[in-house]
Design a protein around this motif. Structure first.
Motif, short mmCIF file in Angstrom:
data_model
loop_
_atom_site.label_atom_id
_atom_site.label_comp_id
_atom_site.label_asym_id
_atom_site.label_seq_id
_atom_site.Cartn_x
_atom_site.Cartn_y
_atom_site.Cartn_z
N GLU A 50 41.61 47.26 -10.56
CA GLU A 50 42.08 46.65 -11.80
C GLU A 50 42.26 47.70 -12.89
O GLU A 50 43.22 47.63 -13.68
CB GLU A 50 41.09 45.57 -12.24
CG GLU A 50 41.02 44.41 -11.25
CD GLU A 50 39.87 43.46 -11.54
OE1 GLU A 50 39.20 43.64 -12.59
OE2 GLU A 50 39.63 42.55 -10.73
N ALA A 54 45.90 48.65 -14.87
CA ALA A 54 46.03 48.59 -16.33
C ALA A 54 46.55 49.92 -16.85
O ALA A 54 46.52 50.95 -16.17
CB ALA A 54 44.67 48.27 -16.96
N ARG A 55 47.02 49.92 -18.09
CA ARG A 55 47.39 51.17 -18.73
C ARG A 55 46.14 51.93 -19.15
O ARG A 55 45.07 51.35 -19.29
CB ARG A 55 48.29 50.88 -19.94
CG ARG A 55 49.70 50.44 -19.54
CD ARG A 55 50.46 49.86 -20.69
NE ARG A 55 49.97 48.54 -21.06
CZ ARG A 55 50.55 47.75 -21.97
NH1 ARG A 55 51.62 48.16 -22.62
NH2 ARG A 55 50.03 46.57 -22.23
N ASN A 58 43.55 50.75 -21.67
CA ASN A 58 42.75 49.54 -21.41
C ASN A 58 41.83 49.69 -20.20
O ASN A 58 41.17 48.73 -19.81
CB ASN A 58 43.67 48.34 -21.18
CG ASN A 58 44.50 48.00 -22.39
OD1 ASN A 58 43.98 47.76 -23.47
ND2 ASN A 58 45.82 47.97 -22.23
N SER A 59 41.77 50.87 -19.62
CA SER A 59 41.03 51.04 -18.37
C SER A 59 39.53 50.81 -18.54
O SER A 59 38.88 50.17 -17.70
CB SER A 59 41.28 52.43 -17.79
OG SER A 59 40.94 53.43 -18.73
N VAL A 62 38.71 47.03 -18.84
CA VAL A 62 38.75 46.32 -17.57
C VAL A 62 37.47 46.57 -16.77
O VAL A 62 36.87 45.64 -16.20
CB VAL A 62 39.99 46.75 -16.75
CG1 VAL A 62 39.94 46.16 -15.35
CG2 VAL A 62 41.27 46.32 -17.46
N ALA A 131 43.86 41.07 -17.91
CA ALA A 131 43.63 42.42 -18.44
C ALA A 131 44.61 42.77 -19.55
O ALA A 131 45.72 42.23 -19.62
CB ALA A 131 43.76 43.44 -17.31
N GLU A 132 44.19 43.65 -20.42
CA GLU A 132 44.99 44.30 -21.46
C GLU A 132 45.25 43.44 -22.69
O GLU A 132 45.87 43.93 -23.63
CB GLU A 132 46.33 44.80 -20.91
CG GLU A 132 46.18 45.77 -19.73
CD GLU A 132 47.37 46.67 -19.58
OE1 GLU A 132 47.36 47.73 -20.20
OE2 GLU A 132 48.31 46.29 -18.84
N ARG A 201 51.31 39.80 -21.86
CA ARG A 201 51.18 40.99 -22.68
C ARG A 201 52.43 41.19 -23.54
O ARG A 201 53.52 40.73 -23.18
CB ARG A 201 50.99 42.23 -21.79
CG ARG A 201 49.64 42.31 -21.12
CD ARG A 201 49.64 43.39 -20.04
NE ARG A 201 50.46 43.00 -18.90
CZ ARG A 201 50.71 43.78 -17.85
NH1 ARG A 201 50.22 45.01 -17.82
NH2 ARG A 201 51.45 43.34 -16.84
N GLY A 216 50.97 50.42 -13.99
CA GLY A 216 49.59 50.85 -14.16
C GLY A 216 49.51 52.34 -14.33
O GLY A 216 50.46 53.07 -14.02
N VAL A 331 48.32 40.73 -14.29
CA VAL A 331 48.43 42.19 -14.24
C VAL A 331 48.27 42.73 -12.82
O VAL A 331 49.02 43.62 -12.39
CB VAL A 331 47.39 42.84 -15.19
CG1 VAL A 331 47.42 44.35 -15.08
CG2 VAL A 331 47.64 42.40 -16.63
#
Length: 428
Positions: A50, A54-55, A58-59, A62, A131-132, A201, A216, A331
Protein backbone atom coordinates in the motif's frame (compact mmCIF):
# COMPACT_ATOMS: atom_id res chain seq x y z
CA UNK A 1 -40.17 -20.73 -7.83
CA UNK A 2 -38.90 -23.98 -6.38
CA UNK A 3 -35.53 -22.31 -5.77
CA UNK A 4 -37.24 -19.46 -3.92
CA UNK A 5 -39.01 -21.93 -1.66
CA UNK A 6 -35.64 -23.58 -1.01
CA UNK A 7 -34.23 -20.35 0.38
CA UNK A 8 -36.83 -20.11 3.18
CA UNK A 9 -35.36 -22.86 5.39
CA UNK A 10 -31.87 -21.53 4.66
CA UNK A 11 -32.66 -18.19 6.28
CA UNK A 12 -34.68 -19.51 9.21
CA UNK A 13 -32.83 -20.03 12.48
CA UNK A 14 -31.84 -23.57 13.44
CA UNK A 15 -30.10 -25.19 16.40
CA UNK A 16 -26.42 -25.84 15.81
CA UNK A 17 -24.07 -28.36 17.40
CA UNK A 18 -21.01 -27.49 19.46
CA UNK A 19 -17.61 -27.80 17.82
CA UNK A 20 -15.02 -30.30 18.93
CA UNK A 21 -12.23 -28.62 20.88
CA UNK A 22 -9.13 -28.16 18.67
CA UNK A 23 -5.57 -27.28 19.62
CA UNK A 24 -5.00 -29.93 22.28
CA UNK A 25 -1.75 -31.48 21.00
CA UNK A 26 1.52 -29.57 21.55
CA UNK A 27 2.44 -29.97 17.87
CA UNK A 28 -0.85 -28.35 16.86
CA UNK A 29 -0.25 -25.44 19.23
CA UNK A 30 3.28 -24.96 17.88
CA UNK A 31 2.08 -24.99 14.26
CA UNK A 32 -0.66 -22.42 14.90
CA UNK A 33 1.85 -20.18 16.71
CA UNK A 34 4.09 -20.30 13.61
CA UNK A 35 1.10 -19.64 11.37
CA UNK A 36 0.05 -16.66 13.51
CA UNK A 37 3.55 -15.22 13.09
CA UNK A 38 3.29 -15.65 9.32
CA UNK A 39 -0.07 -13.88 9.26
CA UNK A 40 1.41 -11.11 11.41
CA UNK A 41 4.18 -10.77 8.81
CA UNK A 42 1.47 -10.18 6.18
CA UNK A 43 0.97 -6.76 7.77
CA UNK A 44 4.47 -5.89 6.58
CA UNK A 45 3.45 -7.05 3.13
CA UNK A 46 0.35 -4.87 3.16
CA UNK A 47 2.41 -1.91 4.40
CA UNK A 48 4.94 -2.26 1.58
CA UNK A 49 2.25 -2.86 -1.03
CA UNK A 50 0.00 0.00 0.00
CA UNK A 51 2.88 2.37 0.74
CA UNK A 52 4.29 1.69 -2.73
CA UNK A 53 0.96 2.29 -4.45
CA UNK A 54 0.65 5.67 -2.70
CA UNK A 55 2.64 8.74 -3.66
CA UNK A 56 5.78 9.47 -1.69
CA UNK A 57 4.09 12.26 0.26
CA UNK A 58 1.57 9.78 1.74
CA UNK A 59 3.70 6.68 2.28
CA UNK A 60 4.25 7.16 6.01
CA UNK A 61 0.54 7.79 6.60
CA UNK A 62 -0.40 4.54 4.87
CA UNK A 63 2.10 2.56 6.95
CA UNK A 64 0.83 4.22 10.14
CA UNK A 65 -2.66 2.99 9.31
CA UNK A 66 -1.35 -0.56 8.98
CA UNK A 67 0.22 -0.25 12.43
CA UNK A 68 -3.10 1.11 13.76
CA UNK A 69 -4.92 -2.01 12.56
CA UNK A 70 -2.49 -4.21 14.46
CA UNK A 71 -2.55 -2.12 17.64
CA UNK A 72 -6.02 -0.63 18.03
CA UNK A 73 -7.59 -3.52 16.13
CA UNK A 74 -5.98 -6.11 18.41
CA UNK A 75 -7.25 -4.34 21.53
CA UNK A 76 -10.77 -3.99 20.13
CA UNK A 77 -10.87 -7.63 19.02
CA UNK A 78 -9.62 -8.85 22.40
CA UNK A 79 -12.12 -6.72 24.30
CA UNK A 80 -15.26 -7.28 22.24
CA UNK A 81 -14.72 -8.97 18.89
CA UNK A 82 -13.40 -12.30 20.15
CA UNK A 83 -16.46 -12.83 22.35
CA UNK A 84 -18.89 -11.83 19.59
CA UNK A 85 -17.22 -14.16 17.14
CA UNK A 86 -16.25 -17.19 19.21
CA UNK A 87 -18.13 -16.96 22.52
CA UNK A 88 -20.98 -19.33 23.29
CA UNK A 89 -23.33 -18.88 20.32
CA UNK A 90 -26.69 -20.33 21.27
CA UNK A 91 -28.70 -18.33 18.72
CA UNK A 92 -26.46 -18.79 15.67
CA UNK A 93 -26.13 -15.01 15.26
CA UNK A 94 -23.35 -13.93 17.67
CA UNK A 95 -21.37 -15.06 20.68
CA UNK A 96 -22.41 -13.90 24.13
CA UNK A 97 -19.45 -14.83 26.36
CA UNK A 98 -15.66 -14.39 26.63
CA UNK A 99 -15.54 -10.62 26.41
CA UNK A 100 -12.37 -9.08 27.88
CA UNK A 101 -10.98 -12.62 28.24
CA UNK A 102 -8.32 -13.07 30.91
CA UNK A 103 -8.60 -16.65 32.17
CA UNK A 104 -7.89 -18.47 28.90
CA UNK A 105 -5.95 -21.71 28.69
CA UNK A 106 -2.76 -21.89 26.65
CA UNK A 107 -4.50 -23.41 23.64
CA UNK A 108 -7.33 -20.86 23.86
CA UNK A 109 -4.80 -18.04 24.00
CA UNK A 110 -3.08 -19.33 20.86
CA UNK A 111 -6.45 -19.45 19.12
CA UNK A 112 -7.14 -15.86 20.20
CA UNK A 113 -3.76 -14.73 18.86
CA UNK A 114 -4.31 -16.45 15.51
CA UNK A 115 -7.77 -14.98 15.11
CA UNK A 116 -6.60 -11.49 16.11
CA UNK A 117 -4.23 -11.60 13.13
CA UNK A 118 -7.20 -12.39 10.87
CA UNK A 119 -9.18 -9.48 12.30
CA UNK A 120 -6.26 -7.12 11.59
CA UNK A 121 -6.11 -8.40 8.01
CA UNK A 122 -9.79 -7.64 7.43
CA UNK A 123 -9.33 -4.10 8.76
CA UNK A 124 -6.10 -3.32 6.93
CA UNK A 125 -7.69 -4.01 3.55
CA UNK A 126 -9.48 -0.69 4.01
CA UNK A 127 -6.32 1.38 4.44
CA UNK A 128 -5.16 0.87 0.86
CA UNK A 129 -8.52 1.74 -0.62
CA UNK A 130 -8.89 5.09 1.19
CA UNK A 131 -5.19 6.03 1.05
CA UNK A 132 -3.96 9.57 0.37
CA UNK A 133 -7.08 11.45 1.50
CA UNK A 134 -8.55 9.94 4.68
CA UNK A 135 -7.40 11.39 8.00
CA UNK A 136 -5.63 9.15 10.49
CA UNK A 137 -7.90 9.69 13.53
CA UNK A 138 -11.18 8.74 11.83
CA UNK A 139 -9.42 5.78 10.25
CA UNK A 140 -8.46 4.45 13.69
CA UNK A 141 -12.07 4.75 14.85
CA UNK A 142 -13.28 2.89 11.75
CA UNK A 143 -10.68 0.16 12.32
CA UNK A 144 -11.95 -0.33 15.86
CA UNK A 145 -15.54 -0.72 14.65
CA UNK A 146 -14.48 -3.22 11.99
CA UNK A 147 -12.48 -5.42 14.37
CA UNK A 148 -14.87 -5.12 17.33
CA UNK A 149 -18.22 -5.43 15.54
CA UNK A 150 -18.50 -5.73 11.76
CA UNK A 151 -16.01 -8.52 11.15
CA UNK A 152 -16.76 -10.58 14.30
CA UNK A 153 -20.54 -10.64 13.84
CA UNK A 154 -20.34 -12.05 10.32
CA UNK A 155 -17.50 -14.32 11.39
CA UNK A 156 -19.72 -15.76 14.13
CA UNK A 157 -22.22 -16.87 11.48
CA UNK A 158 -19.56 -19.02 9.79
CA UNK A 159 -16.84 -19.85 12.33
CA UNK A 160 -18.61 -19.15 15.63
CA UNK A 161 -18.98 -21.63 18.43
CA UNK A 162 -15.42 -22.26 19.59
CA UNK A 163 -16.77 -22.23 23.16
CA UNK A 164 -20.17 -23.73 22.29
CA UNK A 165 -22.99 -23.45 19.77
CA UNK A 166 -22.29 -22.32 16.22
CA UNK A 167 -23.26 -19.98 13.41
CA UNK A 168 -26.40 -20.15 11.31
CA UNK A 169 -24.50 -20.21 8.02
CA UNK A 170 -22.21 -23.00 9.20
CA UNK A 171 -25.26 -25.03 10.19
CA UNK A 172 -26.44 -24.91 6.59
CA UNK A 173 -23.17 -26.17 5.18
CA UNK A 174 -21.58 -22.88 4.13
CA UNK A 175 -17.94 -23.48 3.16
CA UNK A 176 -15.29 -20.85 3.79
CA UNK A 177 -12.25 -22.66 5.13
CA UNK A 178 -9.90 -19.74 5.77
CA UNK A 179 -11.96 -16.69 4.92
CA UNK A 180 -12.43 -15.68 1.28
CA UNK A 181 -15.67 -14.08 2.45
CA UNK A 182 -15.27 -14.00 6.24
CA UNK A 183 -12.01 -12.02 6.04
CA UNK A 184 -11.45 -10.77 2.51
CA UNK A 185 -14.89 -9.91 1.21
CA UNK A 186 -15.77 -8.40 4.58
CA UNK A 187 -12.64 -6.25 4.34
CA UNK A 188 -13.36 -5.51 0.68
CA UNK A 189 -16.92 -4.34 1.33
CA UNK A 190 -15.67 -2.16 4.20
CA UNK A 191 -13.10 -0.73 1.78
CA UNK A 192 -15.83 -0.03 -0.76
CA UNK A 193 -17.94 1.78 1.83
CA UNK A 194 -14.93 3.84 2.89
CA UNK A 195 -13.92 4.76 -0.67
CA UNK A 196 -17.46 5.89 -1.48
CA UNK A 197 -17.74 7.93 1.72
CA UNK A 198 -14.38 9.70 1.45
CA UNK A 199 -14.58 10.32 -2.30
CA UNK A 200 -11.83 10.18 -4.96
CA UNK A 201 -8.45 11.84 -4.67
CA UNK A 202 -8.00 15.29 -6.13
CA UNK A 203 -7.50 14.97 -9.87
CA UNK A 204 -8.29 11.26 -10.03
CA UNK A 205 -11.19 11.87 -12.42
CA UNK A 206 -11.64 14.62 -14.98
CA UNK A 207 -14.84 16.74 -14.83
CA UNK A 208 -16.40 14.48 -17.47
CA UNK A 209 -15.56 11.37 -15.42
CA UNK A 210 -12.55 10.26 -17.44
CA UNK A 211 -10.15 8.45 -15.09
CA UNK A 212 -6.65 9.84 -14.68
CA UNK A 213 -3.78 7.64 -13.56
CA UNK A 214 -1.99 8.57 -10.34
CA UNK A 215 1.04 6.25 -10.26
CA UNK A 216 2.46 4.93 -7.02
CA UNK A 217 5.90 6.06 -5.96
CA UNK A 218 7.70 2.75 -5.38
CA UNK A 219 7.05 -0.27 -7.58
CA UNK A 220 9.82 -2.43 -6.02
CA UNK A 221 8.09 -1.93 -2.66
CA UNK A 222 4.85 -3.19 -4.19
CA UNK A 223 6.55 -6.31 -5.57
CA UNK A 224 8.30 -7.05 -2.28
CA UNK A 225 5.00 -6.61 -0.45
CA UNK A 226 3.34 -9.20 -2.68
CA UNK A 227 6.16 -11.68 -2.10
CA UNK A 228 5.67 -11.25 1.66
CA UNK A 229 1.90 -11.63 1.36
CA UNK A 230 2.34 -14.78 -0.71
CA UNK A 231 4.61 -16.22 1.99
CA UNK A 232 2.26 -15.15 4.78
CA UNK A 233 -0.66 -16.83 3.06
CA UNK A 234 0.87 -20.21 3.81
CA UNK A 235 0.24 -19.40 7.47
CA UNK A 236 -3.14 -17.85 6.72
CA UNK A 237 -4.52 -20.93 4.96
CA UNK A 238 -2.28 -23.62 6.43
CA UNK A 239 -2.81 -22.43 9.99
CA UNK A 240 -6.57 -22.59 9.53
CA UNK A 241 -6.32 -26.37 9.81
CA UNK A 242 -5.64 -25.70 13.54
CA UNK A 243 -3.63 -28.91 13.44
CA UNK A 244 -0.13 -30.01 12.43
CA UNK A 245 -1.51 -32.74 10.19
CA UNK A 246 -0.84 -34.05 6.69
CA UNK A 247 -3.78 -31.93 5.48
CA UNK A 248 -1.53 -28.87 5.72
CA UNK A 249 0.45 -29.97 2.67
CA UNK A 250 -2.68 -30.30 0.56
CA UNK A 251 -3.84 -26.84 1.63
CA UNK A 252 -0.48 -25.21 0.89
CA UNK A 253 -0.16 -26.76 -2.57
CA UNK A 254 -3.61 -25.50 -3.55
CA UNK A 255 -2.75 -22.07 -2.14
CA UNK A 256 0.45 -21.81 -4.16
CA UNK A 257 -1.09 -23.11 -7.38
CA UNK A 258 -3.97 -20.66 -7.21
CA UNK A 259 -1.62 -17.72 -6.63
CA UNK A 260 0.49 -18.75 -9.61
CA UNK A 261 -2.64 -19.19 -11.73
CA UNK A 262 -3.92 -15.78 -10.66
CA UNK A 263 -0.72 -14.14 -11.85
CA UNK A 264 -0.66 -16.14 -15.10
CA UNK A 265 -4.34 -15.43 -15.65
CA UNK A 266 -3.75 -11.71 -15.27
CA UNK A 267 -1.03 -11.87 -17.93
CA UNK A 268 -3.43 -13.66 -20.28
CA UNK A 269 -6.27 -11.24 -19.50
CA UNK A 270 -4.12 -8.20 -20.22
CA UNK A 271 -2.91 -9.77 -23.46
CA UNK A 272 -6.46 -10.56 -24.60
CA UNK A 273 -7.58 -7.02 -23.80
CA UNK A 274 -4.60 -5.54 -25.62
CA UNK A 275 -3.36 -3.73 -22.53
CA UNK A 276 0.17 -3.11 -21.28
CA UNK A 277 1.61 -5.81 -19.02
CA UNK A 278 1.73 -3.64 -15.92
CA UNK A 279 3.64 -5.08 -13.00
CA UNK A 280 1.21 -3.46 -10.55
CA UNK A 281 -1.75 -5.23 -12.13
CA UNK A 282 0.05 -8.55 -12.60
CA UNK A 283 1.17 -8.92 -8.99
CA UNK A 284 -2.32 -7.96 -7.84
CA UNK A 285 -3.40 -10.99 -9.86
CA UNK A 286 -1.36 -13.22 -7.56
CA UNK A 287 -3.17 -11.76 -4.56
CA UNK A 288 -6.49 -12.23 -6.37
CA UNK A 289 -5.69 -15.92 -6.76
CA UNK A 290 -4.71 -16.19 -3.10
CA UNK A 291 -7.91 -14.50 -1.96
CA UNK A 292 -10.04 -16.72 -4.18
CA UNK A 293 -8.53 -20.04 -3.07
CA UNK A 294 -8.78 -19.19 0.63
CA UNK A 295 -12.34 -20.53 0.90
CA UNK A 296 -11.80 -23.84 -0.85
CA UNK A 297 -8.11 -24.61 -0.36
CA UNK A 298 -8.93 -27.61 1.85
CA UNK A 299 -11.87 -28.97 -0.15
CA UNK A 300 -11.10 -28.83 -3.88
CA UNK A 301 -8.75 -30.82 -6.14
CA UNK A 302 -5.59 -29.11 -7.39
CA UNK A 303 -6.89 -28.69 -10.94
CA UNK A 304 -9.87 -26.74 -9.70
CA UNK A 305 -7.61 -24.67 -7.45
CA UNK A 306 -5.76 -23.60 -10.60
CA UNK A 307 -9.07 -22.83 -12.32
CA UNK A 308 -10.16 -20.78 -9.30
CA UNK A 309 -7.00 -18.68 -9.53
CA UNK A 310 -7.30 -18.27 -13.30
CA UNK A 311 -10.86 -16.98 -13.10
CA UNK A 312 -9.93 -14.59 -10.29
CA UNK A 313 -7.68 -12.70 -12.73
CA UNK A 314 -10.40 -11.34 -15.06
CA UNK A 315 -12.65 -10.80 -12.05
CA UNK A 316 -9.97 -8.52 -10.60
CA UNK A 317 -9.14 -6.71 -13.85
CA UNK A 318 -12.75 -6.14 -14.92
CA UNK A 319 -13.75 -5.30 -11.36
CA UNK A 320 -11.21 -2.47 -11.33
CA UNK A 321 -12.67 -1.23 -14.63
CA UNK A 322 -16.13 -1.21 -13.07
CA UNK A 323 -15.01 0.91 -10.14
CA UNK A 324 -13.43 3.44 -12.51
CA UNK A 325 -16.66 3.69 -14.50
CA UNK A 326 -18.48 4.35 -11.22
CA UNK A 327 -15.85 6.99 -10.29
CA UNK A 328 -14.83 5.11 -7.17
CA UNK A 329 -11.17 5.67 -6.34
CA UNK A 330 -9.51 2.56 -4.90
CA UNK A 331 -5.79 3.28 -4.68
CA UNK A 332 -4.52 -0.31 -4.43
CA UNK A 333 -7.42 -2.24 -5.99
CA UNK A 334 -8.59 -3.59 -2.63
CA UNK A 335 -12.25 -3.91 -3.60
CA UNK A 336 -11.80 -6.01 -6.77
CA UNK A 337 -8.97 -8.08 -5.26
CA UNK A 338 -10.53 -8.79 -1.87
CA UNK A 339 -14.23 -8.05 -2.28
CA UNK A 340 -14.98 -9.39 -5.76
CA UNK A 341 -12.40 -12.19 -5.80
CA UNK A 342 -13.38 -13.19 -2.27
CA UNK A 343 -16.96 -13.62 -3.47
CA UNK A 344 -15.80 -15.59 -6.51
CA UNK A 345 -13.60 -17.84 -4.39
CA UNK A 346 -16.47 -18.55 -2.01
CA UNK A 347 -18.69 -19.53 -4.93
CA UNK A 348 -15.88 -21.67 -6.36
CA UNK A 349 -15.60 -23.51 -3.03
CA UNK A 350 -19.19 -24.66 -3.57
CA UNK A 351 -18.84 -25.40 -7.28
CA UNK A 352 -15.63 -27.42 -6.97
CA UNK A 353 -16.21 -29.20 -3.66
CA UNK A 354 -14.43 -32.56 -3.86
CA UNK A 355 -16.89 -35.44 -4.02
CA UNK A 356 -19.86 -33.12 -4.60
CA UNK A 357 -18.96 -31.14 -7.71
CA UNK A 358 -21.40 -28.58 -9.07
CA UNK A 359 -24.04 -29.29 -6.44
CA UNK A 360 -26.96 -26.88 -6.83
CA UNK A 361 -27.82 -27.06 -3.15
CA UNK A 362 -24.25 -26.32 -2.11
CA UNK A 363 -23.94 -23.43 -4.58
CA UNK A 364 -27.17 -21.89 -3.26
CA UNK A 365 -25.81 -22.00 0.29
CA UNK A 366 -22.60 -20.34 -0.90
CA UNK A 367 -24.59 -17.61 -2.65
CA UNK A 368 -26.59 -17.10 0.52
CA UNK A 369 -23.41 -16.56 2.50
CA UNK A 370 -21.96 -14.19 -0.11
CA UNK A 371 -25.18 -12.17 -0.09
CA UNK A 372 -25.42 -12.17 3.70
CA UNK A 373 -21.88 -10.75 3.94
CA UNK A 374 -22.67 -7.97 1.48
CA UNK A 375 -25.99 -7.09 3.12
CA UNK A 376 -24.46 -7.00 6.61
CA UNK A 377 -21.12 -5.34 5.91
CA UNK A 378 -21.78 -2.69 3.26
CA UNK A 379 -24.66 -0.91 5.06
CA UNK A 380 -23.04 -1.23 8.50
CA UNK A 381 -19.65 0.01 7.34
CA UNK A 382 -21.37 2.70 5.30
CA UNK A 383 -23.16 3.89 8.43
CA UNK A 384 -19.89 4.00 10.39
CA UNK A 385 -18.15 6.07 7.71
CA UNK A 386 -21.19 8.33 7.30
CA UNK A 387 -21.31 9.04 11.04
CA UNK A 388 -17.60 9.76 11.09
CA UNK A 389 -18.00 12.06 8.11
CA UNK A 390 -20.81 13.98 9.79
CA UNK A 391 -19.07 14.26 13.18
CA UNK A 392 -15.28 14.30 13.20
CA UNK A 393 -14.83 14.43 9.43
CA UNK A 394 -13.21 11.84 7.18
CA UNK A 395 -11.28 13.71 4.59
CA UNK A 396 -8.15 15.81 4.87
CA UNK A 397 -8.36 19.46 3.86
CA UNK A 398 -7.56 20.21 0.24
CA UNK A 399 -4.29 21.94 1.13
CA UNK A 400 -3.27 19.03 3.34
CA UNK A 401 -4.07 16.54 0.60
CA UNK A 402 -1.92 18.54 -1.80
CA UNK A 403 1.00 18.67 0.63
CA UNK A 404 0.63 15.04 1.63
CA UNK A 405 -0.71 13.37 4.74
CA UNK A 406 2.74 12.35 5.96
CA UNK A 407 3.47 15.95 6.84
CA UNK A 408 0.05 17.31 7.74
CA UNK A 409 -1.02 14.30 9.83
CA UNK A 410 2.29 13.22 11.36
CA UNK A 411 4.68 16.15 10.85
CA UNK A 412 7.29 13.91 9.26
CA UNK A 413 7.89 12.62 5.77
CA UNK A 414 9.14 9.35 4.35
CA UNK A 415 11.75 10.81 2.00
CA UNK A 416 13.17 13.97 3.62
CA UNK A 417 16.06 14.27 1.17
CA UNK A 418 13.56 14.76 -1.66
CA UNK A 419 10.94 16.84 0.19
CA UNK A 420 13.03 19.46 1.95
CA UNK A 421 10.66 22.28 1.05
CA UNK A 422 8.00 20.79 3.35
CA UNK A 423 10.30 20.52 6.33
CA UNK A 424 11.54 24.08 5.97
CA UNK A 425 8.22 25.62 5.03
CA UNK A 426 6.50 25.19 8.39
CA UNK A 427 3.34 23.24 9.16
CA UNK A 428 0.17 24.96 7.92
Amino acid sequence: MQRLHYLVPLIAAAPVPALAAPLEAPADIAWVCIAAALVFFMQAGFALLEGGFARAKNSTNVIMKNFADLAFGALAFWAVGFGLMFGVNATGWFGATHFLPEALTGSESVFLLFQAMFAATAATIVSGSVAERMRFGPYVIASVFITALIYPVFGSWVWGGFFGGGGWLAARGFTDFAGSTVVHSVGGWCALAGAIAVGPRLGRFAPDGTPRSIPGHNLPSIALGVFILWLGWFGFNGGSTLAASTDVGFVLVNTHLAAAAGMAGTYLTLQLLGRPLLMTTTVNGAIAGLVAITAGCATMPAGFAILTGLVAAPVMVLGADLLERLRIDDVVGAVPVHGFCGAWGTLAAGLFYAGDLFSTDRVLVQLLGIGAALLWVLPTAGLVFWLLKRTVGLRADTLHEQRGLDYTEHYEIGYPEFQKELLHGGKG
